[in-house]
Design an enzyme around this catalytic site. Sequence first.
Site, mmCIF file in Angstrom:
data_model
loop_
_atom_site.group_PDB
_atom_site.id
_atom_site.type_symbol
_atom_site.label_atom_id
_atom_site.label_comp_id
_atom_site.label_asym_id
_atom_site.label_seq_id
_atom_site.Cartn_x
_atom_site.Cartn_y
_atom_site.Cartn_z
ATOM 1 N N ASP A 1 0.831 -1.213 0.000
ATOM 2 C CA ASP A 1 0.000 0.000 0.000
ATOM 3 C C ASP A 1 0.864 1.261 0.000
ATOM 4 O O ASP A 1 1.984 1.259 0.516
ATOM 5 C CB ASP A 1 -0.923 -0.030 1.232
ATOM 6 C CG ASP A 1 -2.053 0.967 1.103
ATOM 7 O OD1 ASP A 1 -2.412 1.346 -0.036
ATOM 8 O OD2 ASP A 1 -2.594 1.377 2.151
ATOM 9 N N HIS B 1 1.990 3.238 -9.027
ATOM 10 C CA HIS B 1 1.771 1.802 -9.279
ATOM 11 C C HIS B 1 2.924 1.227 -10.110
ATOM 12 O O HIS B 1 3.372 0.109 -9.890
ATOM 13 C CB HIS B 1 0.437 1.579 -9.998
ATOM 14 C CG HIS B 1 -0.752 2.018 -9.188
ATOM 15 N ND1 HIS B 1 -0.921 1.684 -7.861
ATOM 16 C CD2 HIS B 1 -1.852 2.765 -9.508
ATOM 17 C CE1 HIS B 1 -2.053 2.201 -7.402
ATOM 18 N NE2 HIS B 1 -2.639 2.876 -8.387
ATOM 19 N N LEU C 1 10.838 -20.093 -5.055
ATOM 20 C CA LEU C 1 9.898 -19.234 -4.326
ATOM 21 C C LEU C 1 8.553 -19.290 -5.042
ATOM 22 O O LEU C 1 8.504 -19.195 -6.263
ATOM 23 C CB LEU C 1 10.399 -17.781 -4.319
ATOM 24 C CG LEU C 1 9.410 -16.767 -3.736
ATOM 25 C CD1 LEU C 1 9.630 -16.601 -2.237
ATOM 26 C CD2 LEU C 1 9.514 -15.413 -4.399
HETATM 27 C C1 IPE Z 1 -5.384 -2.733 0.046
HETATM 28 O O1 IPE Z 1 -5.094 -1.389 -0.114
HETATM 29 C C2 IPE Z 1 -5.375 -3.424 -1.278
HETATM 30 C C3 IPE Z 1 -4.099 -3.496 -1.969
HETATM 31 C C4 IPE Z 1 -2.946 -3.093 -1.544
HETATM 32 C C5 IPE Z 1 -4.165 -4.146 -3.265
HETATM 33 P P1 IPE Z 1 -6.236 -0.278 -0.247
HETATM 34 O O2 IPE Z 1 -5.541 1.010 -0.438
HETATM 35 O O3 IPE Z 1 -7.228 -0.667 -1.270
HETATM 36 O O4 IPE Z 1 -6.937 -0.349 1.188
HETATM 37 P P2 IPE Z 1 -7.824 0.711 1.960
HETATM 38 O O5 IPE Z 1 -8.890 1.181 1.021
HETATM 39 O O6 IPE Z 1 -6.925 1.841 2.375
HETATM 40 O O7 IPE Z 1 -8.360 -0.018 3.145
HETATM 41 C C1 IPE Z 2 -1.831 0.176 -3.253
HETATM 42 O O1 IPE Z 2 -1.544 1.526 -3.320
HETATM 43 C C2 IPE Z 2 -1.980 -0.434 -4.622
HETATM 44 C C3 IPE Z 2 -3.351 -0.829 -4.968
HETATM 45 C C4 IPE Z 2 -4.392 -0.791 -4.170
HETATM 46 C C5 IPE Z 2 -3.542 -1.308 -6.305
HETATM 47 P P1 IPE Z 2 -2.709 2.591 -3.277
HETATM 48 O O2 IPE Z 2 -3.140 2.912 -4.672
HETATM 49 O O3 IPE Z 2 -3.802 2.155 -2.386
HETATM 50 O O4 IPE Z 2 -1.950 3.846 -2.672
HETATM 51 P P2 IPE Z 2 -2.514 4.878 -1.602
HETATM 52 O O5 IPE Z 2 -2.998 4.093 -0.431
HETATM 53 O O6 IPE Z 2 -3.638 5.623 -2.272
HETATM 54 O O7 IPE Z 2 -1.363 5.744 -1.288
HETATM 55 MG MG MG Z 3 -4.145 2.405 -0.406
#
Ligand code: IPE
Ligand code: IPE
Ligand code: MG
Length: 245
Positions: free
Chosen positions: A19, A36, A130
């Site tokens: 995240d 991303h 892995l």
């Molecule tokens: C969790 O992150 C999902 C992934 C990393 C793929 P999110 O960014 O979607 O989670 P929330 O919305 O902050 O809980």
């Molecule tokens: C996690 O990073 C990746 C996915 C959920 C695909 P985020 O896109 O949730 O990044 P933040 O949380 O908005 O910084």
């Molecule tokens: Mg996020």
Amino acid sequence: MVSENGKAVVPRHVAIVMDGNGRWAKKRFLPRFFGHKQGVDALVRVVQACIDREIEYLTVFAFSSENWKRPSDEVSGLMGLVLAAVSRYLARMGDMGVRIRIVGDRDAVSDKLRNAWNEAEAATAHNSKLTLNVAFNYGGRWDIVQAAKAAIKAGVPAEELSEARLGEFMAMSYAPDPDLFIRTGGEVRISNFMLWQVAYTEFVFSDCLWPEFGEAQLDAAIEAFRERDRRFGGVKEAAPALAGA
Ligand code: IPE
Ligand code: IPE
Ligand code: MG
């Protein structure tokens, strides 16, 4: 890997909620997509670091069942990025001895993406250094429901349904439960990741944004894991004998 006192030196199975990509990009005044994109590079780095540390299973949360709620351009950007990542890194992952397995509901993704997943799995099926489980269109609740459906379809009678029996139908039944769960990006929640499998997993939450995660942060998480006392509901040492007994 286990030390002399029987404690795991390195977790066998690490699960990561990757995240913070969006915030990483925002800090740099870039569109979220760039976060991303950097996130994919961080993943390749971490896969290598896990191999170097003899970790057997790495499960990463790449797209949750709830991520469809995001703006459509971000969703389609992510789908395109996955396709690009498969064509760019599949051969390298194969050379590294990585077996790729996709976990999640494949029905909702495009034929193109489904084919890419199938190709990635088939091309790496013989590898064993892995196992990289990519959780995509995955949710812990989805996993439990699909396992229940599969058990019913297989004709398992209610009296025979135990934790072990239902566990056989879970998406990652071939892997041990994760020992270590890492979430980057500073949020302290599970966000519907491996709900069934984390019953006794050790949790490490890091403020590091995923694109900046690397060997040093992985080692710090492993170090924290090593210091944990895993009791699985038991007691640390055998209770002292009762005086006079
Ligand atoms: C969790 O992150 C999902 C992934 C990393 C793929 P999110 O960014 O979607 O989670 P929330 O919305 O902050 O809980
Ligand atoms: C996690 O990073 C990746 C996915 C959920 C695909 P985020 O896109 O949730 O990044 P933040 O949380 O908005 O910084
Ligand atoms: Mg996020």
